[in-house]
Motif scaffolding. Structure first.
Motif, PDB file in Angstrom:
ATOM      1  N   ILE A 135       1.313  -0.536  -0.703  1.00 41.10           N
ATOM      2  CA  ILE A 135       2.090  -0.773  -1.911  1.00 41.10           C
ATOM      3  C   ILE A 135       1.120  -1.235  -2.989  1.00 41.10           C
ATOM      4  O   ILE A 135       0.057  -1.784  -2.687  1.00 41.10           O
ATOM      5  CB  ILE A 135       3.205  -1.829  -1.696  1.00 41.10           C
ATOM      6  CG1 ILE A 135       2.624  -3.129  -1.129  1.00 41.10           C
ATOM      7  CG2 ILE A 135       4.307  -1.289  -0.808  1.00 41.10           C
ATOM      8  CD1 ILE A 135       3.636  -4.266  -1.029  1.00 41.10           C
ATOM      9  N   ILE A 136       1.478  -0.997  -4.219  1.00 43.28           N
ATOM     10  CA  ILE A 136       0.631  -1.405  -5.337  1.00 43.28           C
ATOM     11  C   ILE A 136       1.434  -2.354  -6.211  1.00 43.28           C
ATOM     12  O   ILE A 136       2.634  -2.188  -6.398  1.00 43.28           O
ATOM     13  CB  ILE A 136       0.118  -0.177  -6.133  1.00 43.28           C
ATOM     14  CG1 ILE A 136      -0.913  -0.599  -7.171  1.00 43.28           C
ATOM     15  CG2 ILE A 136       1.255   0.618  -6.729  1.00 43.28           C
ATOM     16  CD1 ILE A 136      -1.686   0.563  -7.766  1.00 43.28           C
ATOM     17  N   GLU A 137       0.737  -3.386  -6.685  1.00 48.93           N
ATOM     18  CA  GLU A 137       1.392  -4.353  -7.565  1.00 48.93           C
ATOM     19  C   GLU A 137       0.408  -4.760  -8.648  1.00 48.93           C
ATOM     20  O   GLU A 137      -0.804  -4.760  -8.432  1.00 48.93           O
ATOM     21  CB  GLU A 137       1.886  -5.572  -6.786  1.00 48.93           C
ATOM     22  CG  GLU A 137       0.788  -6.391  -6.151  1.00 48.93           C
ATOM     23  CD  GLU A 137       1.314  -7.592  -5.370  1.00 48.93           C
ATOM     24  OE1 GLU A 137       2.532  -7.686  -5.152  1.00 48.93           O
ATOM     25  OE2 GLU A 137       0.495  -8.420  -4.972  1.00 48.93           O
ATOM     26  N   PRO A 138       0.932  -5.112  -9.831  1.00 47.82           N
ATOM     27  CA  PRO A 138       0.031  -5.557 -10.894  1.00 47.82           C
ATOM     28  C   PRO A 138      -0.601  -6.889 -10.528  1.00 47.82           C
ATOM     29  O   PRO A 138       0.019  -7.706  -9.851  1.00 47.82           O
ATOM     30  CB  PRO A 138       0.944  -5.695 -12.117  1.00 47.82           C
ATOM     31  CG  PRO A 138       2.320  -5.819 -11.565  1.00 47.82           C
ATOM     32  CD  PRO A 138       2.331  -5.110 -10.239  1.00 47.82           C
ATOM     33  N   SER A 139      -1.838  -7.088 -10.957  1.00 48.47           N
ATOM     34  CA  SER A 139      -2.477  -8.379 -10.753  1.00 48.47           C
ATOM     35  C   SER A 139      -1.891  -9.370 -11.741  1.00 48.47           C
ATOM     36  O   SER A 139      -1.462  -8.996 -12.826  1.00 48.47           O
ATOM     37  CB  SER A 139      -3.984  -8.266 -10.974  1.00 48.47           C
ATOM     38  OG  SER A 139      -4.563  -7.425 -10.009  1.00 48.47           O
TER      39      SER A 139
END
Length: 79
Positions: free
Chosen positions: A47-51
């Motif tokens: 999964i990708i998430e904003p820093s």
């Protein structure tokens, strides 16, 4: 939105294998530069998430070593 999304939902273009590969390429720079990060969900899928603000930006070398991941995606798997 800070909600993580499936890496594959983000990058896969169901109509173009070439665009899918291009998307993966572009996302790799977003991650490298610290604007987003990859994690594994409970099913061990990426999964990708904003820093968070100023978390792990490129100029912040104290964030520790960055890991690299190599993924294989051929035309058959894309289909």
């Amino acid at each position: 939105a800070d909600t993580p999304i499936s890496f594959f939902d983000l990058v896969i273009d169901p109509n173009s294998f070439a665009r899918t590969v291009e998307n993966i390429f572009y996302v790799s720079f977003i991650i490298r530069d610290g604007f987003a990060r990859l994690k594994l969900d409970d099913d061990k899928l990426p999964i990708i998430e904003p820093s968070k603000d100023n978390e792990g930006r490129e100029d912040d070398r104290s964030a520790g070593a960055r890991n690299q991941v190599v993924i294989s995606l051929n035309h058959q798997e894309w289909k």
